[in-house]
Design a protein around this motif. Structure first.
Motif, PDB file in Angstrom:
ATOM      1  N   ILE A 149      12.401   2.116  29.875  1.00  0.00           N
ATOM      2  CA  ILE A 149      13.014   0.954  30.530  1.00  0.00           C
ATOM      3  C   ILE A 149      12.292   0.650  31.839  1.00  0.00           C
ATOM      4  CG2 ILE A 149      15.112   0.115  31.669  1.00  0.00           C
ATOM      5  CD1 ILE A 149      16.670   1.721  29.491  1.00  0.00           C
ATOM      6  N   GLY A 150      11.997   1.676  32.619  1.00  0.00           N
ATOM      7  CA  GLY A 150      11.297   1.486  33.883  1.00  0.00           C
ATOM      8  C   GLY A 150       9.952   0.807  33.705  1.00  0.00           C
ATOM      9  N   VAL A 151       9.201   1.232  32.712  1.00  0.00           N
ATOM     10  CA  VAL A 151       7.883   0.644  32.457  1.00  0.00           C
ATOM     11  C   VAL A 151       8.025  -0.812  32.021  1.00  0.00           C
ATOM     12  CG1 VAL A 151       5.903   0.713  30.878  1.00  0.00           C
ATOM     13  CG2 VAL A 151       6.708   2.811  31.953  1.00  0.00           C
ATOM     14  N   LEU A 152       8.935  -1.064  31.126  1.00  0.00           N
ATOM     15  CA  LEU A 152       9.151  -2.424  30.635  1.00  0.00           C
ATOM     16  C   LEU A 152       9.545  -3.364  31.776  1.00  0.00           C
ATOM     17  CD1 LEU A 152       9.349  -4.158  28.018  1.00  0.00           C
ATOM     18  CD2 LEU A 152      11.768  -3.579  27.999  1.00  0.00           C
ATOM     19  N   VAL A 153      10.486  -2.938  32.580  1.00  0.00           N
ATOM     20  CA  VAL A 153      10.951  -3.759  33.701  1.00  0.00           C
ATOM     21  C   VAL A 153       9.848  -3.927  34.735  1.00  0.00           C
ATOM     22  CG1 VAL A 153      12.588  -3.822  35.636  1.00  0.00           C
ATOM     23  CG2 VAL A 153      13.389  -3.237  33.345  1.00  0.00           C
ATOM     24  N   TRP A 154       9.120  -2.859  35.020  1.00  0.00           N
ATOM     25  CA  TRP A 154       8.069  -2.930  36.041  1.00  0.00           C
ATOM     26  C   TRP A 154       6.961  -3.895  35.638  1.00  0.00           C
ATOM     27  CZ3 TRP A 154       2.933  -1.679  37.166  1.00  0.00           C
ATOM     28  CH2 TRP A 154       2.632  -1.656  38.525  1.00  0.00           C
ATOM     29  N   ARG A 155       6.532  -3.816  34.385  1.00  0.00           N
ATOM     30  CA  ARG A 155       5.488  -4.750  33.926  1.00  0.00           C
ATOM     31  C   ARG A 155       5.976  -6.190  34.055  1.00  0.00           C
ATOM     32  NH1 ARG A 155       3.479  -3.406  28.137  1.00  0.00           N
ATOM     33  NH2 ARG A 155       1.604  -4.552  28.683  1.00  0.00           N
ATOM     34  N   ASN A 156       7.213  -6.428  33.683  1.00  0.00           N
ATOM     35  CA  ASN A 156       7.776  -7.769  33.791  1.00  0.00           C
ATOM     36  C   ASN A 156       7.875  -8.199  35.263  1.00  0.00           C
ATOM     37  OD1 ASN A 156       9.069 -10.141  32.565  1.00  0.00           O
ATOM     38  ND2 ASN A 156      10.869  -9.409  33.691  1.00  0.00           N
ATOM     39  N   ASP A 157       8.317  -7.296  36.115  1.00  0.00           N
ATOM     40  CA  ASP A 157       8.431  -7.611  37.545  1.00  0.00           C
ATOM     41  C   ASP A 157       7.079  -7.962  38.151  1.00  0.00           C
ATOM     42  OD1 ASP A 157      11.144  -7.179  37.419  1.00  0.00           O
ATOM     43  OD2 ASP A 157      11.107  -5.281  38.522  1.00  0.00           O
ATOM     44  N   VAL A 158       6.041  -7.248  37.756  1.00  0.00           N
ATOM     45  CA  VAL A 158       4.707  -7.541  38.273  1.00  0.00           C
ATOM     46  C   VAL A 158       4.310  -8.966  37.893  1.00  0.00           C
ATOM     47  CG1 VAL A 158       2.243  -6.987  38.032  1.00  0.00           C
ATOM     48  CG2 VAL A 158       3.903  -5.160  38.393  1.00  0.00           C
ATOM     49  N   LEU A 159       4.527  -9.338  36.639  1.00  0.00           N
ATOM     50  CA  LEU A 159       4.202 -10.709  36.215  1.00  0.00           C
ATOM     51  C   LEU A 159       4.997 -11.738  36.994  1.00  0.00           C
ATOM     52  CD1 LEU A 159       3.895 -10.502  32.328  1.00  0.00           C
ATOM     53  CD2 LEU A 159       2.077 -10.882  33.993  1.00  0.00           C
TER      54      LEU A 159
END
Length: 154
Positions: free
Chosen positions: A56-66
């Motif tokens: 979940i952290g990775v998924l959210v972080w990648r989205n947040d970066v975009l």
């Protein structure tokens, strides 16, 4: 306790009533499939305990970066702090990661670290995005996201 003894007695009795094999199978060592099958990680390993949190952290972080990059003025410090937390979890997981996912986990961790390192004022946006979204790394992110090799607790 009585139920446990009854179950154990029935299991022993059932095993005793089966006929013994007349010939023992040849002892040629472990079967090829057993030799290549990676051991299942323990449900209490750091890998299994933190897998969902990491995914979940990775998924959210990648989205947040975009999203932050699209806005034009990303919260660099906030993104870096989240990357550090994800990396901390991933580092602890790596020690007990099963062989079938360890390489991909390591690649994901490196990609996040490279992207987070590029989060500096005046840095090219491509330097931040490219480690997270490219043809080489996408399979590793997909594998970690879909991994379900941990035993489930009942």
């Amino acid at each position: 306790m009585t139920i446990t003894l009854l179950i154990a007695g029935c299991a022993t009795q059932g095993a005793a009533s089966k006929p013994a094999p007349t010939t023992a199978p040849p002892s040629t060592g472990p079967s090829p499939s057993a030799a290549t099958a990676p051991p299942a990680p323990a449900a209490t390993s750091a890998f299994c305990l933190d897998l969902t949190t990491f995914q979940i952290g990775v998924l959210v972080w990648r989205n947040d970066v975009l999203e932050e990059v699209k806005q034009g003025s990303p919260d660099l410090k906030g993104l870096q702090q989240r990357a550090v937390m994800i990396e901390y979890i991933g580092e602890k997981m790596q020690e007990s990661a099963p062989a079938d996912i360890a390489k991909q986990l390591r690649a994901v961790r490196k990609a996040i670290a490279a992207s987070a390192k590029a989060l500096k004022p005046g840095r090219n946006v491509r330097d931040v995005i490219e480690p997270l979204y490219n043809k080489r790394i996408t399979p590793a992110f997909d594998a970690v996201d879909a991994y379900q090799g941990c035993p489930r607790n009942s």
